[in-house]
Design an enzyme around this catalytic site. Structure first.
Site, PDB file in Angstrom:
ATOM      1  N   GLY A  17       0.888  -1.062  -0.097  1.00  0.00           N
ATOM      2  CA  GLY A  17      -0.199  -0.020   0.238  1.00  0.00           C
ATOM      3  C   GLY A  17       0.833   0.940  -0.409  1.00  0.00           C
ATOM      4  N   PHE A 119     -13.487  -0.682  16.663  1.00  0.00           N
ATOM      5  CA  PHE A 119     -11.416  -1.073  17.455  1.00  0.00           C
ATOM      6  C   PHE A 119     -10.807  -1.005  17.960  1.00  0.00           C
ATOM      7  CE2 PHE A 119      -9.339  -3.228  13.562  1.00  0.00           C
ATOM      8  CZ  PHE A 119      -9.895  -3.960  12.588  1.00  0.00           C
ATOM      9  N   GLN A 246       4.694  -5.777  18.125  1.00  0.00           N
ATOM     10  CA  GLN A 246       3.224  -6.403  18.177  1.00  0.00           C
ATOM     11  C   GLN A 246       3.578  -7.830  18.350  1.00  0.00           C
ATOM     12  OE1 GLN A 246       0.049  -4.935  16.284  1.00  0.00           O
ATOM     13  NE2 GLN A 246       0.462  -3.714  18.006  1.00  0.00           N
ATOM     14  N   HIS A 248      -0.564  -9.407  18.113  1.00  0.00           N
ATOM     15  CA  HIS A 248      -2.275  -9.914  18.332  1.00  0.00           C
ATOM     16  C   HIS A 248      -2.402 -10.580  18.889  1.00  0.00           C
ATOM     17  CE1 HIS A 248      -5.818  -9.497  16.212  1.00  0.00           C
ATOM     18  NE2 HIS A 248      -5.426  -8.615  16.111  1.00  0.00           N
ATOM     19  N   LEU A 258      -4.742 -15.060  10.940  1.00  0.00           N
ATOM     20  CA  LEU A 258      -5.060 -13.675  11.912  1.00  0.00           C
ATOM     21  C   LEU A 258      -6.601 -14.254  11.939  1.00  0.00           C
ATOM     22  CD1 LEU A 258      -4.422 -10.924  13.360  1.00  0.00           C
ATOM     23  CD2 LEU A 258      -5.249  -9.814  11.154  1.00  0.00           C
ATOM     24  N   GLU A 261      -9.213  -8.204  14.464  1.00  0.00           N
ATOM     25  CA  GLU A 261      -9.846  -7.510  15.928  1.00  0.00           C
ATOM     26  C   GLU A 261     -11.534  -6.780  15.281  1.00  0.00           C
ATOM     27  OE1 GLU A 261      -7.243  -5.074  17.912  1.00  0.00           O
ATOM     28  OE2 GLU A 261      -8.537  -3.336  17.252  1.00  0.00           O
ATOM     29  N   ARG A 292      -3.927  -3.482  22.208  1.00  0.00           N
ATOM     30  CA  ARG A 292      -3.943  -4.806  21.882  1.00  0.00           C
ATOM     31  C   ARG A 292      -2.840  -5.722  22.761  1.00  0.00           C
ATOM     32  NH1 ARG A 292      -2.810  -4.753  15.032  1.00  0.00           N
ATOM     33  NH2 ARG A 292      -5.747  -4.785  14.841  1.00  0.00           N
ATOM     34  N   HIS A 359       3.250 -10.289  14.942  1.00  0.00           N
ATOM     35  CA  HIS A 359       1.872  -9.499  13.992  1.00  0.00           C
ATOM     36  C   HIS A 359       2.566  -8.252  13.277  1.00  0.00           C
ATOM     37  CE1 HIS A 359      -1.640  -8.623  12.319  1.00  0.00           C
ATOM     38  NE2 HIS A 359      -1.633  -7.223  12.506  1.00  0.00           N
ATOM     39  N   ARG A 404       0.840  -0.051  18.525  1.00  0.00           N
ATOM     40  CA  ARG A 404       0.016   0.705  17.188  1.00  0.00           C
ATOM     41  C   ARG A 404      -1.159  -0.107  17.041  1.00  0.00           C
ATOM     42  NH1 ARG A 404      -2.746  -1.447  12.355  1.00  0.00           N
ATOM     43  NH2 ARG A 404      -1.428  -3.673  12.511  1.00  0.00           N
TER      44      ARG A 404
HETATM   45  C1  LIG Z   1      -2.900 -10.619   8.507  1.00  0.00           C
HETATM   46  C2  LIG Z   1      -2.593  -9.164   8.804  1.00  0.00           C
HETATM   47  C3  LIG Z   1      -3.867  -8.256   8.666  1.00  0.00           C
HETATM   48  C4  LIG Z   1      -3.854  -7.044   9.058  1.00  0.00           C
HETATM   49  N1  LIG Z   1      -4.727  -6.093   9.332  1.00  0.00           N
HETATM   50  C5  LIG Z   1      -4.701  -4.744   9.037  1.00  0.00           C
HETATM   51  C6  LIG Z   1      -6.150  -4.272   9.658  1.00  0.00           C
HETATM   52  O1  LIG Z   1      -6.998  -5.037   9.526  1.00  0.00           O
HETATM   53  N2  LIG Z   1      -5.739  -3.010   9.319  1.00  0.00           N
HETATM   54  C7  LIG Z   1      -4.214  -1.997   9.348  1.00  0.00           C
HETATM   55  O2  LIG Z   1      -4.140  -0.903   9.685  1.00  0.00           O
HETATM   56  N3  LIG Z   1      -3.550  -2.893   9.391  1.00  0.00           N
HETATM   57  C8  LIG Z   1      -3.487  -4.171   8.908  1.00  0.00           C
HETATM   58  N4  LIG Z   1      -2.621  -4.843   9.417  1.00  0.00           N
HETATM   59  C9  LIG Z   1      -0.590  -4.161   9.276  1.00  0.00           C
HETATM   60  C10 LIG Z   1      -0.775  -3.618   7.279  1.00  0.00           C
HETATM   61  O3  LIG Z   1      -1.602  -4.272   6.972  1.00  0.00           O
HETATM   62  C11 LIG Z   1       0.555  -3.313   7.056  1.00  0.00           C
HETATM   63  O4  LIG Z   1       1.677  -2.773   8.226  1.00  0.00           O
HETATM   64  C12 LIG Z   1       0.611  -2.906   6.071  1.00  0.00           C
HETATM   65  O5  LIG Z   1      -0.006  -3.335   5.025  1.00  0.00           O
HETATM   66  C13 LIG Z   1       2.158  -3.179   5.285  1.00  0.00           C
HETATM   67  O6  LIG Z   1       1.942  -1.933   4.044  1.00  0.00           O
HETATM   68  P1  LIG Z   1       3.867  -1.844   3.370  1.00  0.00           P
HETATM   69  O7  LIG Z   1       2.989  -1.286   2.151  1.00  0.00           O
HETATM   70  O8  LIG Z   1       4.418  -1.605   4.278  1.00  0.00           O
HETATM   71  O9  LIG Z   1       3.893  -3.178   3.255  1.00  0.00           O
HETATM   72  P2  LIG Z   1       3.832  -4.504   2.335  1.00  0.00           P
HETATM   73  O10 LIG Z   1       2.453  -4.452   2.191  1.00  0.00           O
HETATM   74  O11 LIG Z   1       4.365  -5.675   3.273  1.00  0.00           O
HETATM   75  O12 LIG Z   1       4.667  -4.970   1.008  1.00  0.00           O
HETATM   76  C14 LIG Z   1       5.524  -5.117   0.723  1.00  0.00           C
HETATM   77  C15 LIG Z   1       5.762  -4.833  -0.334  1.00  0.00           C
HETATM   78  O13 LIG Z   1       7.770  -4.770  -0.496  1.00  0.00           O
HETATM   79  C16 LIG Z   1       8.462  -5.635  -1.368  1.00  0.00           C
HETATM   80  N5  LIG Z   1       9.649  -6.287  -1.230  1.00  0.00           N
HETATM   81  C17 LIG Z   1      10.060  -6.731   0.698  1.00  0.00           C
HETATM   82  N6  LIG Z   1      11.254  -6.352   0.091  1.00  0.00           N
HETATM   83  C18 LIG Z   1      12.118  -6.839  -0.891  1.00  0.00           C
HETATM   84  C19 LIG Z   1      13.221  -6.298  -1.628  1.00  0.00           C
HETATM   85  N7  LIG Z   1      14.220  -7.482  -0.716  1.00  0.00           N
HETATM   86  N8  LIG Z   1      13.322  -6.503  -2.890  1.00  0.00           N
HETATM   87  C20 LIG Z   1      11.869  -5.854  -3.876  1.00  0.00           C
HETATM   88  N9  LIG Z   1      10.690  -5.852  -2.717  1.00  0.00           N
HETATM   89  C21 LIG Z   1      10.818  -5.987  -1.812  1.00  0.00           C
HETATM   90  C22 LIG Z   1       7.659  -7.090  -1.117  1.00  0.00           C
HETATM   91  O14 LIG Z   1       7.335  -7.155  -2.312  1.00  0.00           O
HETATM   92  C23 LIG Z   1       5.930  -6.012  -1.231  1.00  0.00           C
HETATM   93  O15 LIG Z   1       5.968  -5.292  -2.176  1.00  0.00           O
HETATM   94  C24 LIG Z   1      -1.920  -6.463   8.723  1.00  0.00           C
HETATM   95  C25 LIG Z   1      -1.419  -7.104   8.787  1.00  0.00           C
HETATM   96  C26 LIG Z   1      -1.376  -8.859   8.805  1.00  0.00           C
HETATM   97  C27 LIG Z   1       0.437  -9.532   8.358  1.00  0.00           C
END
Ligand SMILES: Cc1cc2nc3c(=O)[nH]c(=O)nc-3n(C[C@H](O)[C@H](O)[C@H](O)COP(=O)(O)OP(=O)(O)OC[C@H]3O[C@@H](n4cnc5c(N)ncnc54)[C@H](O)[C@@H]3O)c2cc1C
Length: 593
Positions: A17, A119, A246, A248, A258, A261, A292, A359, A404
């Site tokens: 994201g 939440f 954290q 969960h 998971l 929540e 949490r 988590h 968080r």
């Molecule tokens: C099961 C679960 C449920 C969750 N539910 C919620 C929720 O309901 N609400 C909420 O607010 N948060 C929630 N979270 C937390 C939240 O989803 C994450 O913290 C957040 O989506 C992380 O987004 P990001 O863009 O930082 O990384 P990510 O979505 O983890 O993306 C990381 C990116 O980096 C790339 N990458 C990593 N290392 C390399 C590398 N060496 N070379 C190339 N690419 C690389 C990966 O391919 C990926 O594209 C949840 C987390 C989990 C695990």
């Protein structure tokens, strides 16, 4: 063969994201932007987010951004930086409306407005009602967001490098970041991407902790190995607040998947072996919707005191069966599928066995509310590193401080992904040309890749990886003490020495996943040390960091962020930014739910 090179205005490492929101901002401003992801973008961990994204839309309960800010500051156990928290909470409503316009199919209320559920850690005291602040697309919110953002990026002509693994940042002698060396996983060939700006958005590091043992699990995708954080460490940048990890409260016991929540937000609750709603004793007001850290510790305490369920008394039960089949089918279809697949039960008619599971990492690359990576410079104020940005779970802005709140991470990644995009656009206006890159600035990154061409007998990646996870869970789990962590640091030092002896059995190039796993393990090693060293140093209990030997929060000595540097495993500290942008500061108070 000579090294292949590509040039872009802006390089984004990570297609979750955070990376995709930043990329969209840049592509729409007509910057040439490249996104590198080690998996196909829509497989990033954001896709797994279930419960939702927080914004004070006030569609269900009275609410406003200031209350959201208060809850976030309190949730962070006062370690969050209040300027950044104010910025995020104020931006939240627009960020959610923007998502809606991008095509995210939010669940709806009868009147057509976006559905919001309560939440953990959302205040209850406004007229006695529980705030309902978490905007949800059933229990598949992250899936909906990630797919919409990917489609928008395709429309905006963002350039994707799918299944490319980022190895290291490239820096010149003055410390300016010039891009990154990446590996084409399919061909095994390196590629140099030169860019005027680089954004690290590589997500979290839940793979520090073990999967698939009875009591130790994590919710994270296998790709969450903290690669970007380790790249920052190797570039001389510290990691901030890594002691705060954290757990969960509700992972499926013994498996770790998971259960959102949102299940408790919809009215689910926890019971122990005696059938008691035990959260009433630990958090009389918020009960099952306390933050949490509080709920996870309560479950661990129930089990430690012998009130766990099942033959081994090793879990508690989460009840949603009283909500009725219709609510479970409409609001929690994803967790129903998960329970059917992994437990062969239907949560609409049976309680779910749960246990806390690793988590989310609150710490990360120190950054500010503009997405710039900032480092301390002598005794003066911290300074931004030219051309380098970080956003998402790998960054520490710090919004989440010591703990968080659920629903605040999806918000964080979008708000600061967007903010970083805007800051980069400004930077590009003033820095119109690529800086020259000398061969010597490439040496370290190339050596890191070539090290894995050494074949032969030696230690094995999978053995070291499981030893690392065992050290983390037994020396740096929910409850911590000086002695246990001291031993943990020694164990990590030993693992580091063994790391030098690791060899790959398979030295082929084409789609060699063993090589990628070895690079990931090296990254996890450094992050483990950052976590353990910072945890040993912090002699207080705050948020997710719970010291048996220092059970109280200590604001006079420890209201400060930790900074771990890879060089000499050094630790420094910096003050919390307690001044918001436009409102009065929320001073530390005892934190009760
Ligand atoms: C099961 C679960 C449920 C969750 N539910 C919620 C929720 O309901 N609400 C909420 O607010 N948060 C929630 N979270 C937390 C939240 O989803 C994450 O913290 C957040 O989506 C992380 O987004 P990001 O863009 O930082 O990384 P990510 O979505 O983890 O993306 C990381 C990116 O980096 C790339 N990458 C990593 N290392 C390399 C590398 N060496 N070379 C190339 N690419 C690389 C990966 O391919 C990926 O594209 C949840 C987390 C989990 C695990």
């Amino acid at each position: 063969m000579s090294l292949q090179r590509r040039h872009f205005d802006s390089l984004i490492l990570g297609a979750g994201g955070a990376g995709l929101r930043a990329a969209l901002q840049l592509a729409e401003a007509e910057a040439r932007v490249a996104v590198v992801s080690k998996v196909f973008p829509t497989r990033s961990h954001t896709v797994a987010a279930q419960g939702g994204v927080n914004a004070a839309l006030a569609n269900v309960s009275a609410d406003n951004w200031h209350w959201h800010m208060y809850d976030t500051v309190k949730g962070s156990d006062y370690l969050g930086d209040q300027d950044a928290i104010e910025y995020m909470c104020r931006a939240a409503s627009n960020i959610v409306y923007e998502l809606e316009h991008y095509g995210v199919p939010f669940s709806r209320l009868e009147n057509g407005r976006i559905y919001q559920r309560p939440f953990g850690g959302q205040s209850q005291n406004f007229g006695g009602d529980q705030a309902s602040r978490t905007c949800a697309a059933a229990d598949r919110t992250g899936h909906a967001i990630l797919h919409s953002l990917y489609q928008q990026n395709i429309r905006a002509k963002t350039h994707f490098f799918d299944e490319y693994f980022a190895i290291d940042l490239i820096r010149d002698a003055e410390g300016v970041i010039l891009g990154a060396l990446v590996l084409d996983i399919a061909s095994g060939e390196p590629l140099l991407i030169e860019a005027k700006t680089t954004l690290i958005a590589t997500g979290g590091c839940g793979q520090l902790f073990r999967t698939n043992t009875n009591t130790n699990t994590n919710t994270n995708a296998h790709i969450n190995t903290g690669d970007g954080m380790a790249m920052a460490l190797r570039a001389g940048i510290p990691l901030q607040d890594m002691e705060f990890f954290q757990f969960h409260p509700t992972g499926i016991a013994g498996k770790g998947m998971l259960i959102t929540e949102g299940a408790r937000g919809e009215g689910g609750y926890l019971i122990n072996a005696e059938g008691e709603r035990f959260m009433e004793r630990y958090a009389p007001n918020a009960r099952d919707l306390a933050s949490r850290d509080v709920v996870s510790r309560s479950i661990a305490t129930e089990i430690r005191e012998g009130r766990g369920c099942g033959p081994d008394k090793d879990h508690v039960l989460l009840k949603v069966d009283h909500l009725g089949e219709a609510v479970v089918a409409k609001r929690l279809p994803g967790i129903r599928d998960t329970c059917r697949t992994f437990l062969h039960i239907d949560p609409a008619s049976e309680p779910i066995p749960v246990f806390p599971t690793a988590h989310y990492v609150m710490g990360g690359i120190p950054s500010n509310r503009f997405g710039e990576v900032v480092v301390p410079v002598g005794e003066g104020p911290e300074e931004a590193i030219p051309g380098l940005y970080a956003a998402g779970e790998c960054a520490c802005v710090s919004i989440h401080g010591a703990n968080r709140l659920g629903g605040n991470s999806l918000l964080d990644i979008l708000v600061f992904g967007r903010a970083a995009g805007n800051r980069i656009i400004d930077y590009l206006k003033q820095n119109r040309f690529h800086r020259p890159m000398s061969e010597s600035s490439l040496e370290a990154a190339m050596a890191r890749l070539q090290r894995w061409d050494q074949a032969g007998d030696g230690e094995r990646v999978d053995q070291l990886s499981s030893d690392l996870k065992r050290v983390m869970e037994s020396h740096c789990g929910v409850f911590r003490t000086e002695q246990v962590m001291h031993e943990g640091i020694e164990a990590l030092q030993q693992l580091r020495r063994r790391m030098a002896e690791v060899r790959l059995n398979d030295s082929s190039k084409v789609f060699n996943t063993a090589r990628v796993e070895a690079l990931e393990l090296e990254n996890l090693m450094d992050i483990a040390m950052a976590t353990m060293m910072a945890a040993e140093a912090r002699q207080e209990s705050r948020g997710a960091h719970s010291r048996v030997d220092y059970p109280e929060r200590d604001d006079s000595n420890w209201l400060k962020h930790s900074l771990y540097f890879l060089q000499d495993d050094q630790l420094e500290f910096k003050p919390v930014r307690t001044n918001p942008l436009s409102v009065e500061s929320f001073p530390p108070k005892p934190r009760v739910y």
